[in-house]
Design a protein around this motif. Structure first.
Motif, short mmCIF file in Angstrom:
data_model
loop_
_atom_site.label_atom_id
_atom_site.label_comp_id
_atom_site.label_asym_id
_atom_site.label_seq_id
_atom_site.Cartn_x
_atom_site.Cartn_y
_atom_site.Cartn_z
N GLY A 96 0.82 -1.20 0.00
CA GLY A 96 0.00 0.00 0.00
C GLY A 96 0.85 1.25 0.00
N PRO A 97 0.22 2.41 -0.25
CA PRO A 97 0.96 3.66 -0.37
C PRO A 97 1.28 4.35 0.95
N GLU A 98 0.74 3.82 2.06
CA GLU A 98 0.92 4.51 3.34
C GLU A 98 1.72 3.71 4.36
N LEU A 99 2.17 2.52 4.02
CA LEU A 99 2.88 1.70 5.00
C LEU A 99 4.13 2.41 5.51
N ILE A 100 4.34 2.33 6.82
CA ILE A 100 5.47 3.04 7.41
C ILE A 100 6.44 2.13 8.14
N GLY A 101 6.09 0.86 8.27
CA GLY A 101 6.98 -0.05 8.99
C GLY A 101 6.81 -1.47 8.51
N PRO A 102 7.67 -2.36 8.97
CA PRO A 102 7.65 -3.74 8.51
C PRO A 102 6.37 -4.45 8.93
N GLY A 103 6.06 -5.52 8.23
CA GLY A 103 4.82 -6.24 8.48
C GLY A 103 4.98 -7.41 9.42
N GLY A 104 6.00 -7.38 10.29
CA GLY A 104 6.23 -8.50 11.18
C GLY A 104 6.65 -9.72 10.38
N THR A 105 5.84 -10.77 10.45
CA THR A 105 6.15 -11.97 9.67
C THR A 105 5.74 -11.81 8.20
N LEU A 106 5.04 -10.72 7.87
CA LEU A 106 4.58 -10.49 6.50
C LEU A 106 5.59 -9.66 5.72
N THR A 107 5.72 -9.94 4.44
CA THR A 107 6.48 -9.07 3.55
C THR A 107 5.65 -7.81 3.30
N ALA A 108 6.28 -6.64 3.36
CA ALA A 108 5.55 -5.38 3.23
C ALA A 108 6.15 -4.53 2.11
N THR A 120 17.75 8.51 -1.37
CA THR A 120 17.41 8.76 0.03
C THR A 120 16.14 8.01 0.42
N ARG A 121 15.14 8.05 -0.47
CA ARG A 121 13.87 7.37 -0.17
C ARG A 121 14.08 5.85 -0.13
N VAL A 122 14.87 5.34 -1.03
CA VAL A 122 15.14 3.90 -1.04
C VAL A 122 15.85 3.49 0.25
N ALA A 123 16.81 4.28 0.69
CA ALA A 123 17.50 3.97 1.94
C ALA A 123 16.54 3.98 3.12
N ALA A 124 15.58 4.92 3.10
CA ALA A 124 14.60 4.98 4.19
C ALA A 124 13.71 3.75 4.19
N LEU A 125 13.32 3.27 3.01
CA LEU A 125 12.53 2.04 2.93
C LEU A 125 13.32 0.86 3.49
N ARG A 126 14.57 0.76 3.09
CA ARG A 126 15.41 -0.34 3.57
C ARG A 126 15.52 -0.31 5.09
N ASP A 127 15.76 0.88 5.63
CA ASP A 127 15.94 1.01 7.08
C ASP A 127 14.64 0.72 7.83
N ALA A 128 13.49 0.95 7.16
CA ALA A 128 12.19 0.69 7.79
C ALA A 128 11.74 -0.75 7.60
N GLY A 129 12.53 -1.55 6.88
CA GLY A 129 12.15 -2.95 6.65
C GLY A 129 11.07 -3.12 5.60
N LEU A 130 10.99 -2.15 4.67
CA LEU A 130 9.97 -2.18 3.63
C LEU A 130 10.60 -2.47 2.28
N ARG A 131 9.80 -3.08 1.41
CA ARG A 131 10.15 -3.24 0.01
C ARG A 131 9.44 -2.16 -0.81
N LEU A 132 9.74 -2.11 -2.10
CA LEU A 132 9.23 -1.05 -2.97
C LEU A 132 8.22 -1.61 -3.96
N LYS A 133 7.13 -0.90 -4.13
CA LYS A 133 6.14 -1.22 -5.16
C LYS A 133 6.10 -0.06 -6.15
N ILE A 134 6.22 -0.39 -7.45
CA ILE A 134 6.28 0.63 -8.50
C ILE A 134 5.13 0.41 -9.46
#
Length: 264
Positions: A96-108, A120-134
Motif C-alpha cells: 500500500g501507499p501509506e505503509l510506514i513499517g515492517p509487516g512482522g512476519t509479513l512481507t511489506a 534517500t527514499r530507497v535507503a529509508a525504505l530499507r531502514d524501515a524494513g519495507l520493500r518497494l512497489k512501483i
C-alpha cells in the motif's frame, strides 16, 4: 521451468481492467494451482475492503487443507488489519501507499510514485524494513513511466538493496505500443533483462536500453543467457508483478518458446 519465472505472476484478476468477481477469480486461481501453471503463481492480490468476500469464496469447503496465498492491499499505515492464517486464506504480504513499517512476519511493500524514488527514499525504505512497489501503467498515458524513469527506479532500488514489485500494464512480455490506446507498455521480460544489467552494475542508460528493446526474439535470447546464479540475483531484486490476466503473459512466453508447450 526457467527459475526467472517462478512465482512471478501475482494474480490481480479482481482489479481493473480485469474486474473479475471474487468467486470467479478464486475459482480460476484454484484451477491453476492444480495445473502445470502452478510454479508461475504468486499470491492472489486482494484489497482489504474485499477481504470478507475473499474469505467466503476461498473457504475450506472449496479447497480443504489448502489456504489461498494472499497479498493484501491496505489503505492505511500499518498491517494490524491483516488477518492471521486460516483454513481459507494465508496472508503472506501487505502492500500500500501509506505503509510506514515492517509487516512482522509479513512481507511489506510501500508503493512510491516514480518521481519520489530517490536514493534517500530507497535507503529509508530499507531502514524501515519495507520493500518497494512501483506502478507501471494505468488508465492514462502519464501513468506509464518512460524507460529512463523506470531504469532510474530499478537502479536506485538495486543499489540500495531494496527488492521491488511492479503493478499494472505488464501483460505482455515485450515492450510495445498498444494499438487501441497508444499507450507505451513495458514488457516484463524487458524488466527481467534490465534488472540483470542493474544487479551486475549496469548504469541507467544500459538498463533503459534493455527496457526499450521491442524485438521479442532478441529479448527472449537475452533471457536464455541468464544463468541460474544470476537468475537468483535478479529475482531477489525483482520479486513479482501484479497482473489482472495470468493467461496473457503465459501465452506470450509460450509464443516466444520460453515455456514448455505442455504448460497449459
Amino acid at each position: 521451468m526457467n527459475p526467472l519465472f517462478a512465482r512471478l505472476f501475482d494474480d490481480a484478476a479482481i482489479f481493473p481492467p480485469g474486474d473479475l468477481p471474487v468467486p470467479d477469480a478464486v475459482k480460476a486461481y484454484r484451477e491453476r494451482q492444480l495445473s502445470p501453471l502452478e510454479p508461475l503463481l504468486g499470491p492472489f492480490v486482494c484489497s482489504l475492503a474485499r477481504l470478507d468476500e475473499l474469505v467466503a469464496a476461498a473457504g475450506p469447503a472449496a479447497a480443504p487443507g489448502r489456504p489461498l496465498p494472499v497479498s493484501l492491499v491496505v489503505p492505511g499505515p500499518d498491517t494490524s488489519a491483516a488477518p492471521a492464517a486460516s483454513t481459507a486464506i494465508d496472508v503472506l504480504a501487505v502492500e500500500g501507499p501509506e505503509l510506514i513499517g515492517p509487516g512482522g512476519t509479513l512481507t511489506a511493500y510501500r508503493e512510491v510514485g516514480r518521481g519520489e524514488i530517490t536514493a534517500t527514499r530507497v535507503a529509508a525504505l530499507r531502514d524501515a524494513g519495507l520493500r518497494l512497489k512501483i506502478r507501471t501503467g494505468g488508465v492514462r498515458a502519464d501513468a506509464f513511466p518512460t524507460e529512463k524513469d523506470l531504469a532510474e527506479a530499478i537502479c536506485r532500488a538495486t543499489a540500495g538493496g531494496v527488492p521491488f514489485k511492479l503493478t499494472a500494464g505488464l501483460h505482455d512480455p515485450i515492450r510495445h505500443r498498444d494499438p487501441l490506446t497508444g499507450f507505451e507498455h513495458h514488457g516484463f521480460l524487458n524488466v527481467l533483462v534490465a534488472t540483470a544489467h542493474a544487479v551486475q552494475g549496469g548504469g541507467v542508460d544500459e538498463v533503459a536500453a534493455a527496457l526499450a528493446d521491442q524485438d521479442g526474439h532478441r529479448v527472449a535470447a537475452a533471457i536464455t543467457t541468464i544463468d541460474e546464479r544470476l537468475a537468483r540475483d535478479v529475482r531477489r531484486q525483482f520479486v513479482s508483478f501484479g497482473t489482472c490476466s495470468i493467461s496473457e503473459p503465459v501465452d506470450g512466453l509460450l509464443q516466444l518458446g520460453l515455456l514448455p508447450e505442455d504448460t497449459l
